[in-house]
Write a protein that holds these residues in place. Structure first.
Motif, PDB file in Angstrom:
ATOM      1  N   ARG B 239       0.797  -1.217   0.000  1.00  0.00           N
ATOM      2  CA  ARG B 239       0.000   0.000   0.000  1.00  0.00           C
ATOM      3  C   ARG B 239       0.834   1.275   0.000  1.00  0.00           C
ATOM      4  O   ARG B 239       0.381   2.315  -0.403  1.00  0.00           O
ATOM      5  CB  ARG B 239      -0.911   0.038   1.231  1.00  0.00           C
ATOM      6  N   TRP B 240       2.068   1.190   0.510  1.00  0.00           N
ATOM      7  CA  TRP B 240       2.856   2.409   0.631  1.00  0.00           C
ATOM      8  C   TRP B 240       3.791   2.612  -0.548  1.00  0.00           C
ATOM      9  O   TRP B 240       4.595   3.527  -0.559  1.00  0.00           O
ATOM     10  CB  TRP B 240       3.658   2.382   1.934  1.00  0.00           C
ATOM     11  N   ARG B 241       3.705   1.747  -1.554  1.00  0.00           N
ATOM     12  CA  ARG B 241       4.557   1.978  -2.717  1.00  0.00           C
ATOM     13  C   ARG B 241       3.920   3.040  -3.587  1.00  0.00           C
ATOM     14  O   ARG B 241       2.893   3.597  -3.258  1.00  0.00           O
ATOM     15  CB  ARG B 241       4.717   0.684  -3.503  1.00  0.00           C
ATOM     16  N   GLY B 242       4.543   3.286  -4.713  1.00  0.00           N
ATOM     17  CA  GLY B 242       3.934   4.209  -5.666  1.00  0.00           C
ATOM     18  C   GLY B 242       4.054   5.657  -5.231  1.00  0.00           C
ATOM     19  O   GLY B 242       5.130   6.136  -4.887  1.00  0.00           O
ATOM     20  N   ARG B 243       2.946   6.351  -5.218  1.00  0.00           N
ATOM     21  CA  ARG B 243       2.990   7.794  -5.008  1.00  0.00           C
ATOM     22  C   ARG B 243       3.572   8.180  -3.657  1.00  0.00           C
ATOM     23  O   ARG B 243       4.379   9.090  -3.557  1.00  0.00           O
ATOM     24  CB  ARG B 243       1.589   8.399  -5.151  1.00  0.00           C
ATOM     25  N   LYS B 244       3.152   7.482  -2.591  1.00  0.00           N
ATOM     26  CA  LYS B 244       3.648   7.839  -1.258  1.00  0.00           C
ATOM     27  C   LYS B 244       5.167   7.676  -1.201  1.00  0.00           C
ATOM     28  O   LYS B 244       5.871   8.513  -0.638  1.00  0.00           O
ATOM     29  CB  LYS B 244       2.992   6.959  -0.189  1.00  0.00           C
ATOM     30  N   SER B 245       5.673   6.589  -1.792  1.00  0.00           N
ATOM     31  CA  SER B 245       7.118   6.358  -1.826  1.00  0.00           C
ATOM     32  C   SER B 245       7.815   7.472  -2.576  1.00  0.00           C
ATOM     33  O   SER B 245       8.858   7.968  -2.139  1.00  0.00           O
ATOM     34  CB  SER B 245       7.427   5.039  -2.530  1.00  0.00           C
ATOM     35  N   ALA B 246       7.235   7.849  -3.723  1.00  0.00           N
ATOM     36  CA  ALA B 246       7.860   8.880  -4.546  1.00  0.00           C
ATOM     37  C   ALA B 246       7.975  10.189  -3.774  1.00  0.00           C
ATOM     38  O   ALA B 246       8.997  10.865  -3.813  1.00  0.00           O
ATOM     39  CB  ALA B 246       7.063   9.083  -5.835  1.00  0.00           C
ATOM     40  N   VAL B 247       6.921  10.511  -3.034  1.00  0.00           N
ATOM     41  CA  VAL B 247       6.951  11.740  -2.241  1.00  0.00           C
ATOM     42  C   VAL B 247       8.044  11.659  -1.176  1.00  0.00           C
ATOM     43  O   VAL B 247       8.797  12.609  -0.947  1.00  0.00           O
ATOM     44  CB  VAL B 247       5.573  11.999  -1.580  1.00  0.00           C
ATOM     45  N   MET B 248       8.171  10.494  -0.553  1.00  0.00           N
ATOM     46  CA  MET B 248       9.209  10.303   0.462  1.00  0.00           C
ATOM     47  C   MET B 248      10.602  10.476  -0.142  1.00  0.00           C
ATOM     48  O   MET B 248      11.500  11.043   0.493  1.00  0.00           O
ATOM     49  CB  MET B 248       9.071   8.905   1.058  1.00  0.00           C
ATOM     50  N   ALA B 249      10.780   9.969  -1.359  1.00  0.00           N
ATOM     51  CA  ALA B 249      12.078  10.083  -2.021  1.00  0.00           C
ATOM     52  C   ALA B 249      12.419  11.556  -2.268  1.00  0.00           C
ATOM     53  O   ALA B 249      13.582  11.957  -2.204  1.00  0.00           O
ATOM     54  CB  ALA B 249      12.065   9.313  -3.345  1.00  0.00           C
ATOM     55  N   ILE B 250      11.370  12.343  -2.545  1.00  0.00           N
ATOM     56  CA  ILE B 250      11.597  13.771  -2.788  1.00  0.00           C
ATOM     57  C   ILE B 250      11.921  14.491  -1.481  1.00  0.00           C
ATOM     58  O   ILE B 250      12.834  15.320  -1.420  1.00  0.00           O
ATOM     59  CB  ILE B 250      10.350  14.387  -3.474  1.00  0.00           C
ATOM     60  N   ILE B 251      11.188  14.138  -0.420  1.00  0.00           N
ATOM     61  CA  ILE B 251      11.485  14.721   0.897  1.00  0.00           C
ATOM     62  C   ILE B 251      12.914  14.369   1.297  1.00  0.00           C
ATOM     63  O   ILE B 251      13.670  15.197   1.824  1.00  0.00           O
ATOM     64  CB  ILE B 251      10.486  14.210   1.959  1.00  0.00           C
ATOM     65  N   GLY B 252      13.288  13.109   1.050  1.00  0.00           N
ATOM     66  CA  GLY B 252      14.644  12.664   1.368  1.00  0.00           C
ATOM     67  C   GLY B 252      15.694  13.512   0.680  1.00  0.00           C
ATOM     68  O   GLY B 252      16.705  13.882   1.270  1.00  0.00           O
ATOM     69  N   PHE B 253      15.443  13.862  -0.589  1.00  0.00           N
ATOM     70  CA  PHE B 253      16.434  14.650  -1.310  1.00  0.00           C
ATOM     71  C   PHE B 253      16.498  16.076  -0.777  1.00  0.00           C
ATOM     72  O   PHE B 253      17.573  16.684  -0.746  1.00  0.00           O
ATOM     73  CB  PHE B 253      16.151  14.642  -2.807  1.00  0.00           C
ATOM     74  N   ALA B 254      15.346  16.591  -0.338  1.00  0.00           N
ATOM     75  CA  ALA B 254      15.352  17.925   0.283  1.00  0.00           C
ATOM     76  C   ALA B 254      16.254  17.892   1.508  1.00  0.00           C
ATOM     77  O   ALA B 254      17.065  18.798   1.735  1.00  0.00           O
ATOM     78  CB  ALA B 254      13.940  18.346   0.655  1.00  0.00           C
ATOM     79  N   ALA B 255      16.122  16.824   2.304  1.00  0.00           N
ATOM     80  CA  ALA B 255      16.972  16.680   3.490  1.00  0.00           C
ATOM     81  C   ALA B 255      18.430  16.550   3.069  1.00  0.00           C
ATOM     82  O   ALA B 255      19.332  17.103   3.706  1.00  0.00           O
ATOM     83  CB  ALA B 255      16.541  15.469   4.309  1.00  0.00           C
ATOM     84  N   THR B 256      18.681  15.809   1.971  1.00  0.00           N
ATOM     85  CA  THR B 256      20.044  15.637   1.465  1.00  0.00           C
ATOM     86  C   THR B 256      20.650  16.988   1.110  1.00  0.00           C
ATOM     87  O   THR B 256      21.794  17.279   1.467  1.00  0.00           O
ATOM     88  CB  THR B 256      20.043  14.745   0.212  1.00  0.00           C
ATOM     89  N   LEU B 257      19.876  17.811   0.390  1.00  0.00           N
ATOM     90  CA  LEU B 257      20.388  19.126   0.002  1.00  0.00           C
ATOM     91  C   LEU B 257      20.698  19.963   1.226  1.00  0.00           C
ATOM     92  O   LEU B 257      21.711  20.670   1.264  1.00  0.00           O
ATOM     93  CB  LEU B 257      19.370  19.854  -0.876  1.00  0.00           C
TER      94      LEU B 257
END
Lengths: 487, 275
Positions: B239-257
């Protein structure tokens, strides 16, 4: 209840009956849930941000006075050791532990007790499934399939279910334990951290050249503690390149036990000395004193010391003479008052006078007056000039020499018995993460039944981390069954 | 002289990357595959010049180029291109290039705006742990950058499919591929970041007597790590794959930056060597 339903990419574990449960069971269920982890981890991440925005463990003056009492009361000034943070870490540890215990049985069974007799419905519902036909008999087809699976390095279990041949092939079972190892490693790291916090310490000590210490001062409190041995500084040197960029801060340290030299090392940043579990780190340095030697007209000598205070400022280190900067000496029936007007740590003369804030060539601007205190007027003081180490100046039969500049080293002192545990945790974590993502547990389930014209083969496959890896295996099976040879 | 040569080579690489970016973007909309092929050719050429710049810099400084913002970004953009080419090869899809190459060009431009003088190596940085720590961090953050791009692609595809539009859809990788590639890239990045944080901790203990001081840079690296750990746990439940995962990946990159640049420029601490 969905909480207990294990989804392993298609192979479902059946859930227990939903019924009335008490609080302990409900708590267990919450902590055994992956959802809890998915919620707790971002919360811990967000909480950790707080400590990077609010100044941590700074002196009271660093905070806005109206906000400080609130911050302090809420534990926000030492956030990572506060109740909140420890609570979060505790919840995560519980979550980790409960999840690991809960899933241990399944992981064990999957590794050591494979189920060959998968029902056709289950096989068809696996991550990938295919139906193939073959003109061979069930036995011949089974042989081909097994050979193909063996070629793919699978371990095969075969059972008979009526007239059907049922195969269970698996490889990379180590991959099942990757997440386990990773989670275990986190608990090991936590244990090591707690051990270090309880039984270890951090402190500081300064030693002047030629001097020694047998104690240190605890960080954040400043209590003096015994080392249990003596540590002496023979010499402190700053190595630098032609542009006066420092390339090394070397403290030549010597340990003495009961008067005898025990261990010695020239330490630098990144290369501490460790003795009896206590480590000494190169942390700071400065100038601690100047020794001036005066030789009188008759040849007699007198020495005196000037204490120097070293201060760190945003502009670099600054040095001040902290004792009285003047001294009256009486030699050969005459008197002379010497005044240290100025101090330069890195004297190079000329217009600039000072080259850096490192004590590479300490020098004093010396003035003398032989009629002090009777005559205090400025014109009574003679400027003798800058004296660096070993430089002399003469005045009325006196010789004034800057004999010695004494550096001091600032050492970090630390002991951490939790370090082996923490480092083992690091190693375990790296191993666990690698296994979790790069050792892929794959299962192929095959049911061969007899059908019109030969055999019907139902293949189901599951690959934990990389479904596309099954493509090759399925292709191999297809090719094996399509080949004309009977075996 | 060699410093200038290194910078000039990087400037040339930047221009080539810019041209490659244009080609890759063109690839998304063009009918033929020429822009895509040209993009790949230019990217590889740019990488070769970029590699030369790295080598020249290493010779000029007498050590790997990790020690100031210019050097770090020089290395970071290099890893970004390298990882992208590996992915392009594995996925056999050039659409990602339309995202990665412009991003690389932007970072390269930012790097070229930084002072390029060789900073002397401070004694605190003279450690055998320096190269493993910084190189694994580079690999991790570049991987997270690429995962970010893949997550954006996923969301574009997802929105395109909902609206039944197929303008982008046939050129971009399909949902399943984008989702899976994001996951594998983050898995790699996560492993690299675990290495970066642990080597950093061991180094900190040797230098300062404490493997973890809750320094803003350390803490933000941990925050980033936790966000990606959450992402990886999300993957285990359908259930948490797809869109929710993609959003998390984007949040992760914000934290990375923020870990990479926000901390150095906005906060004080032990890691503020880069001034």
């Amino acid at each position: 209840m969905r909480n207990n339903l294990q989804e392993y990419d298609g192979i479902e574990e059946t859930a227990p009956e939903a019924k009335e449960i008490g609080l302990p069971a409900a708590l267990w269920r919450t902590f055994s849930s992956m959802k809890t982890a998915i919620v707790l981890l971002p919360i811990l991440a967000a909480a950790s941000v707080a400590g990077t925005i609010i100044e941590q463990n700074a002196p009271v003056g660093a905070y806005n006075p109206s906000v400080y009492p609130i911050l302090k009361a809420l534990g926000l000034t030492d956030f990572y050791h506060s109740g909140w943070y420890v609570l979060l870490l505790t919840l995560i540890s519980i979550n980790l532990t409960v999840c690991s215990i809960n899933r241990f049985g399944i992981a064990w069974r999957r590794t050591f007790q494979p189920r060959a007799s998968a029902k056709p419905g289950q096989t068809a519902r696996m991550q990938r499934s295919e139906k193939l036909t073959s003109p061979n008999t069930v036995e011949e087809a089974a042989g081909k399939v097994m050979a193909a699976l063996r070629a793919g390095a699978y371990r095969i279990l075969r059972e008979q279910d009526g007239g059907d041949a049922v195969l269970y092939a698996s490889k990379g079972r180590l991959g099942i334990w990757g997440p386990y190892l990773t989670h275990l490693s986190i608990l090991v790291i936590f244990a090591g951290a707690i051990l270090g916090n309880r039984l270890g310490f951090h402190g500081r000590v300064t030693i002047a050249e030629g001097d020694w210490t047998d104690s240190y001062y605890l960080e954040g409190g400043g209590q003096e503690r015994d080392l249990g041995f003596r540590l002496a500084l023979r010499k402190f040197t700053i190595e630098h390149d032609n542009d006066r960029n420092p390339t090394g801060y070397k403290s030549d340290l010597q340990v003495f036990e009961g008067g005898n030299p025990a261990a010695g090392k020239v330490i630098d940043v990144n290369h501490p000395l460790t003795y009896k579990g206590i480590s000494f780190f190169q942390a700071d340095y400065g100038l601690s004193g100047i020794v001036i030697r005066v030789t009188g007209p008759d040849g007699d000598t007198e020495r005196f010391s000037l204490d120097v205070k070293t201060q760190d400022t945003p502009a670099g280190k600054q040095y001040f003479i902290s004792s009285d900067p003047w001294k009256e000496v009486r030699l050969g029936g005459r008197k002379l008052t010497i005044f240290a007007h100025d101090l330069a740590p890195d004297y190079i003369g000329g217009e600039r006078i000072n080259a850096s804030d490192m004590p590479l060539n300490p020098a004093i601007l010396v003035m003398a007056n032989d009629r002090f205190p009777e005559y205090r007027g400025l014109d009574a003081w003679s400027k003798l000039g800058w004296l660096a180490v070993s430089d002399s100046a003469k005045y009325n039969g006196f010789t004034i020499t800057l004999e010695k500049a004494v550096d001091y080293t600032g050492l970090g002192v630390a002991r951490n018995p939790g370090l082996p545990a923490v480092y083992s945790g690091f190693g375990l974590m790296l191993l666990g993460v690698f296994i979790a993502f790069y050792v892929s547990h794959k299962v192929i389930s095959v049911r061969i039944s007899s059908s019109e014209g030969g055999a019907a083969i139902l293949i189901g496959g599951m690959s934990r981390s990389d479904p596309s890896a099954l493509d090759k295996d399925f292709e191999r099976l297809r090719n094996a069954l399509a080949s004309r040879a009977a075996r | 002289m060699t410093i200038k040569l290194g910078v000039t080579l990087f400037q040339i690489a930047f221009v080539i990357y810019l041209a490659a970016a244009v080609c890759y973007i063109g690839h998304l909309t063009a009918r033929r595959s020429t822009p895509g092929k040209a993009g790949r050719l230019l990217l590889v050429a740019g990488l070769l010049v970029h590699t030369a710049s790295l080598v020249v810099r290493t010779i000029a400084a007498g050590r790997p180029p990790f020690l100031n913002v210019y050097e770090f970004m020089l290395s970071f953009t290099w890893v970004l291109v390298l990882l992208y080419l590996a992915l392009e090869f594995a996925m056999k899809n050039r659409a990602l290039g339309a995202f990665n190459t412009p991003l690389t060009a932007i970072f390269a431009l930012a790097a070229l705006c930084m002072p390029s003088a060789v900073s002397p190596t401070m004694p605190a940085l003279m450690s055998g742990w320096r190269v493993p720590h910084i190189s694994t961090a580079l690999l991790a953050y570049a991987a997270f950058g690429i995962a970010f791009e893949l997550a954006i692609i996923y969301l574009i595809q997802d929105s395109a499919q909902r609206k039944k539009k197929s303008f982008w859809s046939d050129r971009l990788p399909d949902l399943k591929t984008a989702d899976h590639a994001t996951y594998r890239t983050i898995a790699f990045g996560f492993m690299m970041q675990t290495l970066a944080v642990t080597t950093g901790a061991v180094w900190a203990e040797r230098a300062w007597g404490s493997y973890w001081s809750w320094d803003p840079k350390e803490t933000w690296a941990l925050i980033t790590w936790l966000i990606y750990a959450a992402y990886l746990h999300m993957r285990t439940t359908q259930r948490w794959r797809g869109r929710k995962s993609a959003v998390m990946a984007i949040i992760g990159f914000a934290a990375t930056l923020f870990t990479l640049f926000g901390v150095s420029f906005l906060m004080r601490g032990l890691h503020s060597y880069i001034q």
